[in-house]
Design a protein around this motif. Structure first.
Motif, PDB file in Angstrom:
ATOM      1  N   ARG A  38       0.818  -1.217   0.000  1.00 21.87           N
ATOM      2  CA  ARG A  38       0.000   0.000   0.000  1.00 21.87           C
ATOM      3  C   ARG A  38       0.857   1.275   0.000  1.00 21.87           C
ATOM      4  O   ARG A  38       0.406   2.332  -0.465  1.00 21.87           O
ATOM      5  N   ALA A  39       2.089   1.168   0.490  1.00 18.49           N
ATOM      6  CA  ALA A  39       2.926   2.363   0.675  1.00 18.49           C
ATOM      7  C   ALA A  39       3.140   3.185  -0.598  1.00 18.49           C
ATOM      8  O   ALA A  39       3.077   4.424  -0.545  1.00 18.49           O
ATOM      9  N   TYR A  45       3.549  12.750   4.148  1.00 17.29           N
ATOM     10  CA  TYR A  45       3.529  12.595   5.602  1.00 17.29           C
ATOM     11  C   TYR A  45       2.927  11.273   6.055  1.00 17.29           C
ATOM     12  O   TYR A  45       3.352  10.682   7.050  1.00 17.29           O
ATOM     13  N   PHE A  46       1.913  10.778   5.351  1.00 18.21           N
ATOM     14  CA  PHE A  46       1.180   9.603   5.810  1.00 18.21           C
ATOM     15  C   PHE A  46       1.766   8.274   5.325  1.00 18.21           C
ATOM     16  O   PHE A  46       1.235   7.214   5.638  1.00 18.21           O
ATOM     17  N   ASP A  53      -4.843  -0.008   9.388  1.00 18.73           N
ATOM     18  CA  ASP A  53      -6.163  -0.221   8.799  1.00 18.73           C
ATOM     19  C   ASP A  53      -7.023   1.017   9.011  1.00 18.73           C
ATOM     20  O   ASP A  53      -7.935   1.047   9.840  1.00 18.73           O
ATOM     21  N   MET A  54      -6.690   2.046   8.240  1.00 15.66           N
ATOM     22  CA  MET A  54      -7.418   3.308   8.352  1.00 15.66           C
ATOM     23  C   MET A  54      -7.377   4.032   7.009  1.00 15.66           C
ATOM     24  O   MET A  54      -6.434   3.864   6.231  1.00 15.66           O
ATOM     25  N   PRO A  55      -8.420   4.829   6.708  1.00 17.60           N
ATOM     26  CA  PRO A  55      -8.366   5.653   5.496  1.00 17.60           C
ATOM     27  C   PRO A  55      -7.366   6.784   5.693  1.00 17.60           C
ATOM     28  O   PRO A  55      -7.149   7.244   6.819  1.00 17.60           O
ATOM     29  N   LEU A  56      -6.759   7.221   4.603  1.00 21.92           N
ATOM     30  CA  LEU A  56      -5.779   8.305   4.674  1.00 21.92           C
ATOM     31  C   LEU A  56      -6.035   9.300   3.551  1.00 21.92           C
ATOM     32  O   LEU A  56      -6.500   8.922   2.474  1.00 21.92           O
ATOM     33  N   PRO A  57      -5.744  10.592   3.792  1.00 17.43           N
ATOM     34  CA  PRO A  57      -5.967  11.591   2.748  1.00 17.43           C
ATOM     35  C   PRO A  57      -4.955  11.475   1.621  1.00 17.43           C
ATOM     36  O   PRO A  57      -3.793  11.132   1.835  1.00 17.43           O
ATOM     37  N   ILE A  58      -5.450  11.739   0.399  1.00 20.17           N
ATOM     38  CA  ILE A  58      -4.579  11.838  -0.767  1.00 20.17           C
ATOM     39  C   ILE A  58      -4.905  13.160  -1.462  1.00 20.17           C
ATOM     40  O   ILE A  58      -5.675  13.969  -0.947  1.00 20.17           O
ATOM     41  N   ALA A  59      -4.344  13.386  -2.624  1.00 24.09           N
ATOM     42  CA  ALA A  59      -4.537  14.656  -3.338  1.00 24.09           C
ATOM     43  C   ALA A  59      -5.992  14.852  -3.768  1.00 24.09           C
ATOM     44  O   ALA A  59      -6.795  13.922  -3.770  1.00 24.09           O
ATOM     45  N   CYS A  60      -6.317  16.078  -4.141  1.00 25.39           N
ATOM     46  CA  CYS A  60      -7.622  16.446  -4.712  1.00 25.39           C
ATOM     47  C   CYS A  60      -8.779  16.249  -3.725  1.00 25.39           C
ATOM     48  O   CYS A  60      -9.927  16.041  -4.123  1.00 25.39           O
ATOM     49  N   THR A  63      -9.568  10.317  -0.580  1.00 24.77           N
ATOM     50  CA  THR A  63      -8.946   9.453   0.412  1.00 24.77           C
ATOM     51  C   THR A  63      -8.597   8.111  -0.216  1.00 24.77           C
ATOM     52  O   THR A  63      -9.175   7.712  -1.229  1.00 24.77           O
ATOM     53  N   ILE A  64      -7.640   7.426   0.415  1.00 26.94           N
ATOM     54  CA  ILE A  64      -7.379   6.025   0.110  1.00 26.94           C
ATOM     55  C   ILE A  64      -8.109   5.235   1.187  1.00 26.94           C
ATOM     56  O   ILE A  64      -7.953   5.502   2.384  1.00 26.94           O
ATOM     57  N   SER A  65      -8.959   4.313   0.782  1.00 26.49           N
ATOM     58  CA  SER A  65      -9.799   3.579   1.728  1.00 26.49           C
ATOM     59  C   SER A  65      -8.957   2.725   2.666  1.00 26.49           C
ATOM     60  O   SER A  65      -7.841   2.316   2.342  1.00 26.49           O
TER      61      SER A  65
END
Length: 218
Positions: A38-39, A45-46, A53-60, A63-65
């Motif tokens: 997944r990296a 930063y993230f 096992d958590m969603p993380l912010p991406i551009a625009c 989020t990545i689920s």
């Protein structure tokens, strides 16, 4: 990070355990999620939290689920090695990469050109040659490539979009979140049969909304 790194091997083992504990039990899906790191799909930063096992912010503003939701959605889709799959909402590209390990061909559409470009670059680096990423309004699907054996949406619609239902092959499956707000959404599975469509409700989820049209960078 490499699999020979003891810390990384431990994190990957915990990652797979977390998937199983959330209900991801399909051996093919688990193998695909073990193989696709997944990296590379998380920037900045993230990146260090890729195995959580958590969603993380991406551009625009997307989020990545969280991986367990990716796993459960993929499992519900019942992808076979001969399937042609449409994904609406490329995002980071992580879901499409997982699908690429299971399907014959994956088409993925996103309204944000930046996301498509960044995901395409990751696909190239990982040598995932059976994915085609396209900038477009995914709510209309891809009529030129239809019909599809499987369709997956990674953004929430109020109902299953008509154009996408029409592009689903008989016997095909669509998995998508539905709901009118980001607070009340359900993951559903739609199966097309001879007489119409059969709907199954799977679990509560939370996704960004499905938006028509192209993004400002599209």
């Amino acid at each position: 990070m490499t699999d020979t790194d003891p810390d990384n091997a431990e994190r990957k083992m915990q990652f797979l355990f977390a998937l199983r504990s959330k209900g991801v039990t399909d051996a093919r899906v688990l193998t695909a999620m073990e193989k696709i790191d997944r990296a590379p799909f998380i920037r900045g930063y993230f990146n260090d939290r890729a195995y959580e096992d958590m969603p993380l912010p991406i551009a625009c503003g997307q989020t990545i689920s969280q991986p367990s939701v990716v796993g459960l959605m993929t499992q519900a889709l019942k992808v076979s090695s001969r399937d042609k799959v449409l994904e609406v909402g490329t995002g980071s590209g992580y879901q499409a990469a997982i699908l690429s390990q299971l399907a014959r061909r994956v088409y993925t559409v996103d309204r944000h050109r930046r996301l498509v470009n960044e995901a395409t670059e990751v696909f190239r680096k990982l040598d995932l040659t059976n994915i085609t990423a396209i900038v477009g309004d995914g709510s209309f699907g891809l009529p030129d490539q239809a019909p599809f054996d499987k369709i997956i949406l990674t953004a929430a619609a109020e109902d299953a979009p008509g154009p996408l239902l029409a592009q689903l092959k008989e016997g095909g499956i669509m998995v998508l979140p539905v709901g009118q707000s980001d607070a009340v959404q359900r993951l559903i599975r739609v199966t097309r049969n001879e007489s119409g469509y059969e709907y199954d409700e799977l679990l509560p989820v939370r996704f960004v909304p499905l938006v028509e049209g192209l993004g400002r960078d599209g």
